[in-house]
Design an enzyme around this catalytic site. Structure first.
Site, PDB file in Angstrom:
ATOM      1  N   THR A  71       0.848  -1.193   0.000  1.00 46.25           N
ATOM      2  CA  THR A  71       0.000   0.000   0.000  1.00 46.25           C
ATOM      3  C   THR A  71       0.889   1.250   0.000  1.00 46.25           C
ATOM      4  OG1 THR A  71      -1.823  -1.106   1.125  1.00 46.25           O
ATOM      5  CG2 THR A  71      -1.698   1.292   1.381  1.00 46.25           C
ATOM      6  N   ASN A 151      -6.385  -9.598  -7.442  1.00 43.22           N
ATOM      7  CA  ASN A 151      -6.458 -10.334  -6.182  1.00 43.22           C
ATOM      8  C   ASN A 151      -7.811 -11.003  -5.935  1.00 43.22           C
ATOM      9  OD1 ASN A 151      -6.794  -7.368  -6.048  1.00 43.22           O
ATOM     10  ND2 ASN A 151      -7.687  -7.816  -4.059  1.00 43.22           N
ATOM     11  N   GLN A 179       0.289  -9.821  -6.175  1.00 40.38           N
ATOM     12  CA  GLN A 179      -0.224 -11.193  -6.223  1.00 40.38           C
ATOM     13  C   GLN A 179       0.651 -12.141  -7.036  1.00 40.38           C
ATOM     14  OE1 GLN A 179      -2.620 -12.556  -4.439  1.00 40.38           O
ATOM     15  NE2 GLN A 179      -3.465 -10.711  -3.508  1.00 40.38           N
ATOM     16  N   SER A 199       4.625  -7.417  -1.512  1.00 41.17           N
ATOM     17  CA  SER A 199       4.309  -7.439  -0.089  1.00 41.17           C
ATOM     18  C   SER A 199       4.670  -8.811   0.489  1.00 41.17           C
ATOM     19  CB  SER A 199       2.813  -7.187   0.064  1.00 41.17           C
ATOM     20  OG  SER A 199       2.470  -7.121   1.413  1.00 41.17           O
ATOM     21  N   ALA A 200       5.386  -8.802   1.630  1.00 35.72           N
ATOM     22  CA  ALA A 200       5.904 -10.057   2.190  1.00 35.72           C
ATOM     23  C   ALA A 200       4.805 -11.022   2.612  1.00 35.72           C
ATOM     24  CB  ALA A 200       6.795  -9.744   3.393  1.00 35.72           C
ATOM     25  N   HIS A 201       3.699 -10.479   3.140  1.00 39.17           N
ATOM     26  CA  HIS A 201       2.719 -11.388   3.739  1.00 39.17           C
ATOM     27  C   HIS A 201       1.897 -12.176   2.723  1.00 39.17           C
ATOM     28  CE1 HIS A 201      -1.228  -9.074   3.582  1.00 39.17           C
ATOM     29  NE2 HIS A 201      -0.394  -8.106   3.275  1.00 39.17           N
ATOM     30  N   THR A 237      13.489   4.105  11.097  1.00 38.39           N
ATOM     31  CA  THR A 237      14.352   2.949  11.389  1.00 38.39           C
ATOM     32  C   THR A 237      13.764   1.702  10.740  1.00 38.39           C
ATOM     33  OG1 THR A 237      15.037   3.983  13.432  1.00 38.39           O
ATOM     34  CG2 THR A 237      15.408   1.602  13.253  1.00 38.39           C
ATOM     35  N   CYS A 328     -11.388  -6.949   3.571  1.00 37.30           N
ATOM     36  CA  CYS A 328     -11.780  -5.559   3.791  1.00 37.30           C
ATOM     37  C   CYS A 328     -11.635  -5.212   5.257  1.00 37.30           C
ATOM     38  CB  CYS A 328     -13.186  -5.284   3.272  1.00 37.30           C
ATOM     39  SG  CYS A 328     -14.455  -6.070   4.222  1.00 37.30           S
TER      40      CYS A 328
HETATM   41  N1  PLP Z   1      -2.258  -4.832  -4.103  1.00 34.91           N
HETATM   42  C1  PLP Z   1      -2.863  -6.023  -4.182  1.00 34.91           C
HETATM   43  C2  PLP Z   1      -3.184  -6.598  -5.523  1.00 34.91           C
HETATM   44  C3  PLP Z   1      -3.197  -6.721  -3.024  1.00 34.91           C
HETATM   45  O1  PLP Z   1      -3.804  -7.909  -3.121  1.00 34.91           O
HETATM   46  C4  PLP Z   1      -2.875  -6.147  -1.768  1.00 34.91           C
HETATM   47  C5  PLP Z   1      -3.255  -6.830  -0.519  1.00 34.91           C
HETATM   48  O2  PLP Z   1      -4.411  -7.208  -0.337  1.00 34.91           O
HETATM   49  C6  PLP Z   1      -2.221  -4.909  -1.741  1.00 34.91           C
HETATM   50  C7  PLP Z   1      -1.928  -4.279  -2.928  1.00 34.91           C
HETATM   51  C8  PLP Z   1      -1.839  -4.246  -0.457  1.00 34.91           C
HETATM   52  O3  PLP Z   1      -0.743  -4.905   0.132  1.00 34.91           O
HETATM   53  P1  PLP Z   1      -0.354  -4.617   1.655  1.00 34.91           P
HETATM   54  O4  PLP Z   1      -1.204  -5.523   2.484  1.00 34.91           O
HETATM   55  O5  PLP Z   1       1.100  -4.944   1.747  1.00 34.91           O
HETATM   56  O6  PLP Z   1      -0.613  -3.186   1.926  1.00 34.91           O
END
Ligand code: PLP
Length: 375
Positions: A71, A151, A179, A199-201, A237, A328
């Site tokens: 994000t 996504n 994704q 994004s790592a998660h 940091t 959401c």
């Molecule tokens: N973009 C896409 C396509 C996503 O699926 C997501 C997460 O749901 C994001 C951006 C946002 O990622 P983050 O959770 O790292 O902010």
């Protein structure tokens, strides 16, 4: 025992990632900006992770910056391009993630730039002729922002062709690759792209850490001001723990990219087979052609029926975590902007199942039969 089939929202960390992070927590608390041994150790963790991410996308080290999330990465690119690169118009699709769409709303409604939408078809694929028309008929300095894979429905866009069209008309190109990063090969040497994010998660790493790739030719100034971290590009940091875990997660994803893909695709095929034979009139959204559909996402559109209300809740009660769209923040089910944009019949309920290599065939079979039963 719960069955987790919401891996497009987030993924569980692997035990290897947790081990790496545990080790950092116990042993490496130094501030990476400190010059003593403990600081240098923390710095090494970050720089090693940067090498892993840069190698994964084919960039140079200086083009990768760690952030708090995708994000933040997407905000940094979109706002940075308008505020500092003279961009006056952004072309995007109506199926982007809210972090892109809401950033663009902000820029448009505050008079910073114009925003125009490129058509997508009923599968969610971008109309390349429309993109070209929009670029051809207006020479305002433009950035095109199109996600690599969606996504909610898993549609994969042809970002190589999109990149070439952008190049032809001198537009900058940003792709949200959240994704696909670590799931399908990405090489910024082959894709004419200026910015990507991850994004790592989403790939079995920790939450709260992401990266942005910024092409050397289109370097942006910092988005967050303060100290000189991330070579003056992103103050604050560093999240050493998160970045260390991210690096390990990417290494594992890249070392196993083909095996994971093949395995997860076999789960997806089996799942669709069972649903196809047990539920009449089931539709898999954004699913065909197979090579343009992400292997871990199946969005199932179901025939309207009184029992189809509260499907996600009923699956939850049965021990299966799935989703009706994107994760959401409110927890309230809203009509999906993605499904609306592809013209999906709002009378038909839809459920997103998303798999990972940690799922088993038994889980997938159980979930498919449960869905048929709940219906
Ligand atoms: N973009 C896409 C396509 C996503 O699926 C997501 C997460 O749901 C994001 C951006 C946002 O990622 P983050 O959770 O790292 O902010």
């Amino acid at each position: 025992m719960r069955i987790y089939l919401d891996n497009a929202a987030t993924t569980p960390m692997t035990s290897e990632v947790m081990e790496v992070m545990k080790d950092i927590m116990y042993n490496d608390f130094g501030n990476p900006s400190s010059i003593h041994a403990q600081g240098r150790k923390a710095r090494t963790i970050i720089e090693n992770a940067r090498k892993v991410v840069a190698k994964a996308v084919g960039s140079s080290l200086g083009e990768i910056f760690f952030t708090s999330s995708a994000t933040e990465s997407n905000n940094m690119v979109l706002k940075g391009a308008v505020w500092h690169k003279g961009i006056r118009r952004i072309l995007t699709t109506p199926i982007e993630h809210h972090c892109v769409l809401h950033s663009l709303d902000y820029l448009k409604h505050n008079g910073h730039c114009d925003v125009q939408f490129i058509k997508v078809n009923s599968g969610g694929w971008v109309d390349l002729d429309h993109l070209e028309d929009l670029l051809k008929h207006d020479s305002a300095p433009t950035l095109v922002s199109i996600m690599h894979a969606n996504n909610e429905i898993g549609t994969i866009q042809d970002i190589i062709s999109i990149g070439h069209i952008c190049k032809k008309y001198g537009a900058l190109f940003h792709s949200d690759t959240v994704q696909t990063f670590g799931k399908i090969p990405l090489d910024v040497q082959k894709i004419p792209v200026h910015f990507i994010s991850g994004s790592a998660h989403k790939l079995h790493g920790p939450k709260g850490v992401g990266f942005v790739y910024i092409n050397n030719e289109t370097m942006l100034p910092p988005f967050i001001h303060g100290g000189s971290q991330e070579r003056n590009m992103r103050a604050g940091t560093e999240n050493v723990l998160g970045i260390g875990g991210f690096g390990r997660a990417v290494e594992e994803a890249m070392n196993n990219i083909d095996q994971r893909k093949e395995y997860v695709l076999s789960l997806k095929k089996r799942f669709k087979e069972i649903l196809g034979s047990h539920i009449a009139d089931v539709i898999f959204l954004g699913d065909s052609p197979e090579q343009l559909s992400l292997h871990n996402i199946v969005n199932v559109s179901l025939p309207p029926s009184p029992k189809s209300d509260m499907l996600v809740i009923n699956m939850d009660i049965s021990g299966i975590s799935v989703s009706s769209g994107s994760a959401c923040t409110s927890g309230i089910e809203q009509e999906s902007h993605v499904l609306r944009a592809i013209g999906h019949d709002s009378q038909r309920p839809s459920v997103r199942f998303s798999f990972s290599h940690l799922n088993t065939p038994e889980e997938i079979e159980f979930a498919a039969h449960k869905l048929a039963e709940v219906l």
